[in-house]
Design an enzyme around this catalytic site. Structure first.
Site, PDB file in Angstrom:
ATOM      1  N   THR A  10     -19.511   8.352   6.319  1.00 58.85           N
ATOM      2  CA  THR A  10     -18.451   9.407   5.882  1.00 58.85           C
ATOM      3  C   THR A  10     -19.071  10.536   5.057  1.00 58.85           C
ATOM      4  OG1 THR A  10     -17.534   7.981   4.285  1.00 58.85           O
ATOM      5  CG2 THR A  10     -16.539   7.801   6.392  1.00 58.85           C
ATOM      6  N   ALA A  81     -25.067   5.067   1.480  1.00 58.35           N
ATOM      7  CA  ALA A  81     -23.878   5.028   0.703  1.00 58.35           C
ATOM      8  C   ALA A  81     -24.367   4.933  -1.041  1.00 58.35           C
ATOM      9  CB  ALA A  81     -23.340   3.652   1.122  1.00 58.35           C
ATOM     10  N   ALA A  82     -23.464   5.592  -1.725  1.00 61.65           N
ATOM     11  CA  ALA A  82     -23.809   5.604  -3.148  1.00 61.65           C
ATOM     12  C   ALA A  82     -22.313   6.228  -3.901  1.00 61.65           C
ATOM     13  CB  ALA A  82     -25.118   6.462  -3.624  1.00 61.65           C
ATOM     14  N   THR A 125     -33.483   9.796  -5.200  1.00 61.29           N
ATOM     15  CA  THR A 125     -33.208  11.314  -5.763  1.00 61.29           C
ATOM     16  C   THR A 125     -34.005  11.863  -6.777  1.00 61.29           C
ATOM     17  OG1 THR A 125     -31.501  12.404  -7.017  1.00 61.29           O
ATOM     18  CG2 THR A 125     -31.522  10.075  -7.286  1.00 61.29           C
ATOM     19  N   GLU A 127     -33.011  13.032  -9.203  1.00 63.98           N
ATOM     20  CA  GLU A 127     -32.388  12.788 -10.568  1.00 63.98           C
ATOM     21  C   GLU A 127     -33.340  11.753 -11.383  1.00 63.98           C
ATOM     22  OE1 GLU A 127     -29.543  13.461 -12.612  1.00 63.98           O
ATOM     23  OE2 GLU A 127     -30.011  15.283 -11.582  1.00 63.98           O
ATOM     24  N   TYR A 149     -26.500   7.300 -13.294  1.00 63.67           N
ATOM     25  CA  TYR A 149     -26.671   7.661 -11.813  1.00 63.67           C
ATOM     26  C   TYR A 149     -28.217   7.581 -11.621  1.00 63.67           C
ATOM     27  CZ  TYR A 149     -27.685  10.016  -7.375  1.00 63.67           C
ATOM     28  OH  TYR A 149     -27.954  10.473  -5.920  1.00 63.67           O
ATOM     29  N   LYS A 153     -30.580   4.526  -9.661  1.00 63.38           N
ATOM     30  CA  LYS A 153     -31.277   4.921  -8.483  1.00 63.38           C
ATOM     31  C   LYS A 153     -32.712   4.402  -8.716  1.00 63.38           C
ATOM     32  CE  LYS A 153     -28.401   7.078  -5.187  1.00 63.38           C
ATOM     33  NZ  LYS A 153     -28.642   6.685  -3.974  1.00 63.38           N
ATOM     34  N   HIS A 179     -29.481  18.723  -1.555  1.00 63.14           N
ATOM     35  CA  HIS A 179     -29.269  19.285  -0.458  1.00 63.14           C
ATOM     36  C   HIS A 179     -27.766  19.631  -0.295  1.00 63.14           C
ATOM     37  CE1 HIS A 179     -30.276  15.158  -0.168  1.00 63.14           C
ATOM     38  NE2 HIS A 179     -29.347  15.033   0.958  1.00 63.14           N
TER      39      HIS A 179
HETATM   40  P1  NAP Z   1     -21.648  11.507  -0.404  1.00 64.72           P
HETATM   41  O1  NAP Z   1     -21.205  12.794   0.374  1.00 64.72           O
HETATM   42  O2  NAP Z   1     -21.093  11.279  -1.704  1.00 64.72           O
HETATM   43  O3  NAP Z   1     -21.445  10.339   0.261  1.00 64.72           O
HETATM   44  C1  NAP Z   1     -21.685   8.945  -0.328  1.00 64.72           C
HETATM   45  C2  NAP Z   1     -21.264   8.060   0.671  1.00 64.72           C
HETATM   46  O4  NAP Z   1     -21.103   6.568  -0.032  1.00 64.72           O
HETATM   47  C3  NAP Z   1     -19.880   7.888   1.172  1.00 64.72           C
HETATM   48  O5  NAP Z   1     -19.504   7.767   2.688  1.00 64.72           O
HETATM   49  C4  NAP Z   1     -18.939   7.058   0.493  1.00 64.72           C
HETATM   50  O6  NAP Z   1     -17.751   6.409   0.956  1.00 64.72           O
HETATM   51  C5  NAP Z   1     -19.995   5.835   0.602  1.00 64.72           C
HETATM   52  N1  NAP Z   1     -19.773   4.960  -0.848  1.00 64.72           N
HETATM   53  C6  NAP Z   1     -19.485   5.242  -1.929  1.00 64.72           C
HETATM   54  N2  NAP Z   1     -19.334   4.113  -2.579  1.00 64.72           N
HETATM   55  C7  NAP Z   1     -19.647   3.148  -1.661  1.00 64.72           C
HETATM   56  C8  NAP Z   1     -19.556   1.819  -2.014  1.00 64.72           C
HETATM   57  N3  NAP Z   1     -19.384   1.209  -2.991  1.00 64.72           N
HETATM   58  N4  NAP Z   1     -19.692   0.991  -0.806  1.00 64.72           N
HETATM   59  C9  NAP Z   1     -19.857   1.657   0.386  1.00 64.72           C
HETATM   60  N5  NAP Z   1     -20.015   2.799   0.506  1.00 64.72           N
HETATM   61  C10 NAP Z   1     -19.790   3.647  -0.479  1.00 64.72           C
HETATM   62  O7  NAP Z   1     -23.234  11.569  -0.765  1.00 64.72           O
HETATM   63  P2  NAP Z   1     -24.491  12.557   0.025  1.00 64.72           P
HETATM   64  O8  NAP Z   1     -24.629  14.016  -0.558  1.00 64.72           O
HETATM   65  O9  NAP Z   1     -24.080  12.409   1.532  1.00 64.72           O
HETATM   66  O10 NAP Z   1     -25.617  11.426  -0.278  1.00 64.72           O
HETATM   67  C11 NAP Z   1     -26.198  10.534   0.462  1.00 64.72           C
HETATM   68  C12 NAP Z   1     -27.036   9.676  -0.360  1.00 64.72           C
HETATM   69  O11 NAP Z   1     -28.202  10.448  -0.844  1.00 64.72           O
HETATM   70  C13 NAP Z   1     -26.322   9.192  -1.606  1.00 64.72           C
HETATM   71  O12 NAP Z   1     -27.036   7.910  -1.818  1.00 64.72           O
HETATM   72  C14 NAP Z   1     -26.874  10.182  -2.888  1.00 64.72           C
HETATM   73  O13 NAP Z   1     -27.094   9.401  -3.980  1.00 64.72           O
HETATM   74  C15 NAP Z   1     -28.411  10.434  -2.239  1.00 64.72           C
HETATM   75  N6  NAP Z   1     -28.860  11.795  -2.531  1.00 64.72           N
HETATM   76  C16 NAP Z   1     -28.271  12.777  -2.312  1.00 64.72           C
HETATM   77  C17 NAP Z   1     -28.544  14.056  -2.667  1.00 64.72           C
HETATM   78  C18 NAP Z   1     -27.843  15.237  -2.287  1.00 64.72           C
HETATM   79  O14 NAP Z   1     -28.324  16.356  -2.890  1.00 64.72           O
HETATM   80  N7  NAP Z   1     -26.856  15.377  -1.253  1.00 64.72           N
HETATM   81  C19 NAP Z   1     -29.975  14.208  -3.180  1.00 64.72           C
HETATM   82  C20 NAP Z   1     -30.753  12.838  -3.455  1.00 64.72           C
HETATM   83  C21 NAP Z   1     -30.126  11.861  -3.095  1.00 64.72           C
HETATM   84  P3  NAP Z   1     -16.323   7.067   0.756  1.00 64.72           P
HETATM   85  O15 NAP Z   1     -16.110   8.272   2.175  1.00 64.72           O
HETATM   86  O16 NAP Z   1     -15.322   5.871   1.348  1.00 64.72           O
HETATM   87  O17 NAP Z   1     -16.240   7.627  -0.690  1.00 64.72           O
HETATM   88  O1  F7E Z   2     -24.908  19.673 -10.366  1.00 65.83           O
HETATM   89  C1  F7E Z   2     -24.366  22.011 -13.318  1.00 65.83           C
HETATM   90  C2  F7E Z   2     -24.554  20.512 -13.804  1.00 65.83           C
HETATM   91  O2  F7E Z   2     -23.073  18.043  -9.645  1.00 65.83           O
HETATM   92  C3  F7E Z   2     -25.905  20.486 -10.561  1.00 65.83           C
HETATM   93  C4  F7E Z   2     -25.867  14.856  -6.318  1.00 65.83           C
HETATM   94  O3  F7E Z   2     -26.368  15.303  -4.834  1.00 65.83           O
HETATM   95  O4  F7E Z   2     -27.958  16.269  -6.634  1.00 65.83           O
HETATM   96  C5  F7E Z   2     -26.827  16.299  -6.859  1.00 65.83           C
HETATM   97  O5  F7E Z   2     -26.622  16.014  -8.364  1.00 65.83           O
HETATM   98  C6  F7E Z   2     -25.766  21.243 -11.763  1.00 65.83           C
HETATM   99  C7  F7E Z   2     -25.897  20.328 -12.974  1.00 65.83           C
HETATM  100  O6  F7E Z   2     -25.420  18.165  -8.648  1.00 65.83           O
HETATM  101  C8  F7E Z   2     -20.990  22.758 -13.112  1.00 65.83           C
HETATM  102  O7  F7E Z   2     -24.307  20.506 -15.037  1.00 65.83           O
HETATM  103  C9  F7E Z   2     -22.415  23.629 -14.082  1.00 65.83           C
HETATM  104  O8  F7E Z   2     -26.990  20.822 -14.110  1.00 65.83           O
HETATM  105  O9  F7E Z   2     -23.934  19.987  -8.191  1.00 65.83           O
HETATM  106  P1  F7E Z   2     -24.219  19.024  -9.137  1.00 65.83           P
HETATM  107  P2  F7E Z   2     -26.638  17.225  -9.414  1.00 65.83           P
HETATM  108  O10 F7E Z   2     -26.130  16.768 -10.582  1.00 65.83           O
HETATM  109  O11 F7E Z   2     -27.746  17.735  -9.296  1.00 65.83           O
HETATM  110  C10 F7E Z   2     -28.883  15.135  -6.968  1.00 65.83           C
HETATM  111  C11 F7E Z   2     -30.141  15.324  -6.339  1.00 65.83           C
HETATM  112  C12 F7E Z   2     -28.316  13.764  -6.435  1.00 65.83           C
HETATM  113  O12 F7E Z   2     -28.993  12.731  -6.201  1.00 65.83           O
HETATM  114  C13 F7E Z   2     -26.827  13.572  -6.610  1.00 65.83           C
HETATM  115  O13 F7E Z   2     -26.222  12.505  -6.008  1.00 65.83           O
HETATM  116  O14 F7E Z   2     -24.834  22.123 -11.849  1.00 65.83           O
HETATM  117  N1  F7E Z   2     -22.947  22.525 -13.156  1.00 65.83           N
HETATM  118  N2  F7E Z   2     -21.261  23.645 -13.767  1.00 65.83           N
HETATM  119  C14 F7E Z   2     -22.147  22.091 -12.716  1.00 65.83           C
HETATM  120  N3  F7E Z   2     -21.874  20.899 -11.773  1.00 65.83           N
HETATM  121  C15 F7E Z   2     -20.894  20.249 -11.245  1.00 65.83           C
HETATM  122  N4  F7E Z   2     -20.746  19.410 -10.563  1.00 65.83           N
HETATM  123  N5  F7E Z   2     -19.556  21.274 -11.695  1.00 65.83           N
HETATM  124  C16 F7E Z   2     -19.641  22.150 -12.677  1.00 65.83           C
HETATM  125  O15 F7E Z   2     -18.529  22.870 -12.726  1.00 65.83           O
END
Ligand code: NAP
Ligand code: F7E
Length: 338
Positions: A10, A81-82, A125, A127, A149, A153, A179
């Site tokens: 989702t 999932a996360a 990630t 991160e 976080y 990871k 992304h």
């Molecule tokens: P997202 O939109 O937040 O989706 C996370 C999914 O995990 C949702 O379907 C959520 O379900 C599910 N989830 C959360 N807690 C859970 C639990 N306890 N048990 C089962 N499912 C659970 O994240 P995303 O951006 O698609 O990212 C996908 C994965 O890539 C994550 O693991 C994230 O940490 C990792 N990641 C993302 C990025 C990025 O930039 N997007 C970069 C690096 C790594 P609900 O709908 O019920 O909340």
């Molecule tokens: O923050 C700054 C904030 O929350 C990016 C997740 O997908 O990518 C994501 O994590 C930057 C940070 O993403 C606001 O301080 C400023 O420096 O969009 P973000 P993230 O923390 O990089 C990584 C790769 C993952 O793995 C994670 O799952 O933006 N920032 N002002 C803000 N951030 C947020 N959220 N909100 C603000 O108002």
């Protein structure tokens, strides 16, 4: 017909990956948490809600994982999932460790026990690099996570490597830089900006409140990144790969790209907490700083080197940060008109 299981179907990546695999003829099962039927919005927006079979799984609940894995011989399992919002991980560090860290070993151990031939993808990630020891970062760069976080990871990453080395599982960890997409979570800064500015452009004139404007990110398009995940699992030998664009963009520039796409004309002034941007056309403040969104610790310069993915997987990101901002802002503006 190949069978795939996507945990977190989702979410943003889950929805794009489901669409990609369905387009390739896969039979796709996705996990959903009980009582979260309301969260089908993304799958609906991408037109695949009815094509994905759903099973109830919570990564903190081992029995639900075992039931899902035991019942079907999946060719591929993608663990997406996360709890993915870094900002809230300081408020719920134990839950995050449980889901994002231990959840991975629960899943791996179920595969080892019931389905060792299944190929496994772990969503790692950038991160994990945190206070990065080198710029740009690649598969060899040491980790120094800066958030609960990121720390959770790192465990998920190493336990994936460990199950590959200990039990011969075909398990790969994708170290993905940020992304985004039109279905990005509204908490993340890109979507917060495009949603807020789209509403502003529609005339609500409520400023978007942001935290650290000096942050920069290596931003790509989720649709490109899920293709990289799939390519990892098609390799004969499982390995880990960085996916990134290799270009870093400041938050102010992303705001500017989105504003331009929406026909806003921003003028920045002030410094630190007083920094803000006025829309010259309406004369209203469109963006301002609110220290509430600062984080206890920030990562350093995260910039990815995806040479290995490019050369071994033939993977390439196709969408620039400007194009991404335009795509997201336009989508939010059009949705707001509906
Ligand atoms: P997202 O939109 O937040 O989706 C996370 C999914 O995990 C949702 O379907 C959520 O379900 C599910 N989830 C959360 N807690 C859970 C639990 N306890 N048990 C089962 N499912 C659970 O994240 P995303 O951006 O698609 O990212 C996908 C994965 O890539 C994550 O693991 C994230 O940490 C990792 N990641 C993302 C990025 C990025 O930039 N997007 C970069 C690096 C790594 P609900 O709908 O019920 O909340
Ligand atoms: O923050 C700054 C904030 O929350 C990016 C997740 O997908 O990518 C994501 O994590 C930057 C940070 O993403 C606001 O301080 C400023 O420096 O969009 P973000 P993230 O923390 O990089 C990584 C790769 C993952 O793995 C994670 O799952 O933006 N920032 N002002 C803000 N951030 C947020 N959220 N909100 C603000 O108002």
């Amino acid at each position: 017909m190949k069978k795939a299981l996507i945990t977190g179907v989702t979410g943003q990546d889950g929805s794009y990956l489901a669409r990609l695999l369905l387009d390739m003829g896969y039979d796709v099962t996705g996990t959903i948490r009980a009582n979260s039927q309301a969260k089908m919005t993304r799958l609906r927006k991408l037109g695949v809600a009815d094509a994905v079979r759903l099973v109830d799984v919570d990564l903190s609940e081992i029995n639900s994982i075992n039931r899902a894995i035991r019942g079907t011989a999946f060719d591929e399992v993608y663990n997406l999932a996360a709890q993915s919002f870094v900002g809230s991980s300081w408020d719920q560090p134990i839950y995050v460790a449980d889901v994002n860290g231990l959840g991975v070993v629960r899943l791996l151990d179920a595969l080892r026990t019931y389905s060792p031939q299944t190929r496994f993808y772990q969503a790692s990630t950038s991160e994990m690099f945190g206070r990065a020891r080198a710029v740009p970062q690649n598969e060899e760069t040491p980790f120094h996570p800066r958030s609960p976080y990121g720390a959770a990871k790192v465990y998920g990453h190493y336990i994936t490597v460990n199950y590959r080395e200990s039990f011969g599982l075909h398990a790969s960890s994708g170290i993905l830089f940020n992304h985004e997409s039109p279905v990005r979570s509204a908490e993340m800064v890109t979507r917060k900006i495009t949603l807020g500015l789209a509403r502003f452009a529609h005339g609500d004139h409520v400023p978007v409140e942001l935290g650290n404007l000096d942050a920069r990110r290596d931003w790509g398009f989720a649709g490109d990144y899920v293709e990289g995940m799939w390519r990892m699992l098609q390799q004969d030998v499982a390995e880990d790969y960085v996916l990134a664009t290799g270009i870093t963009t400041p938050i102010r520039d992303f705001v500017g790209f989105a504003a331009e796409a929406l026909g806003l004309d921003l003028a920045w002034s002030g410094t630190a907490e007083a920094e803000h941007a006025v829309d010259r056309r309406s004369g209203k403040v469109a963006v301002k700083v609110n220290p509430r969104f600062y984080r206890p610790a920030e990562v350093d310069l995260l910039l990815g080197d995806a040479t290995k993915a490019r050369t071994r997987l033939g993977w390439q990101p196709k969408v620039t940060a400007r194009e991404l901002a335009e795509m997201m802002a336009t989508s939010d503006y059009d949705d707001g008109r509906a």
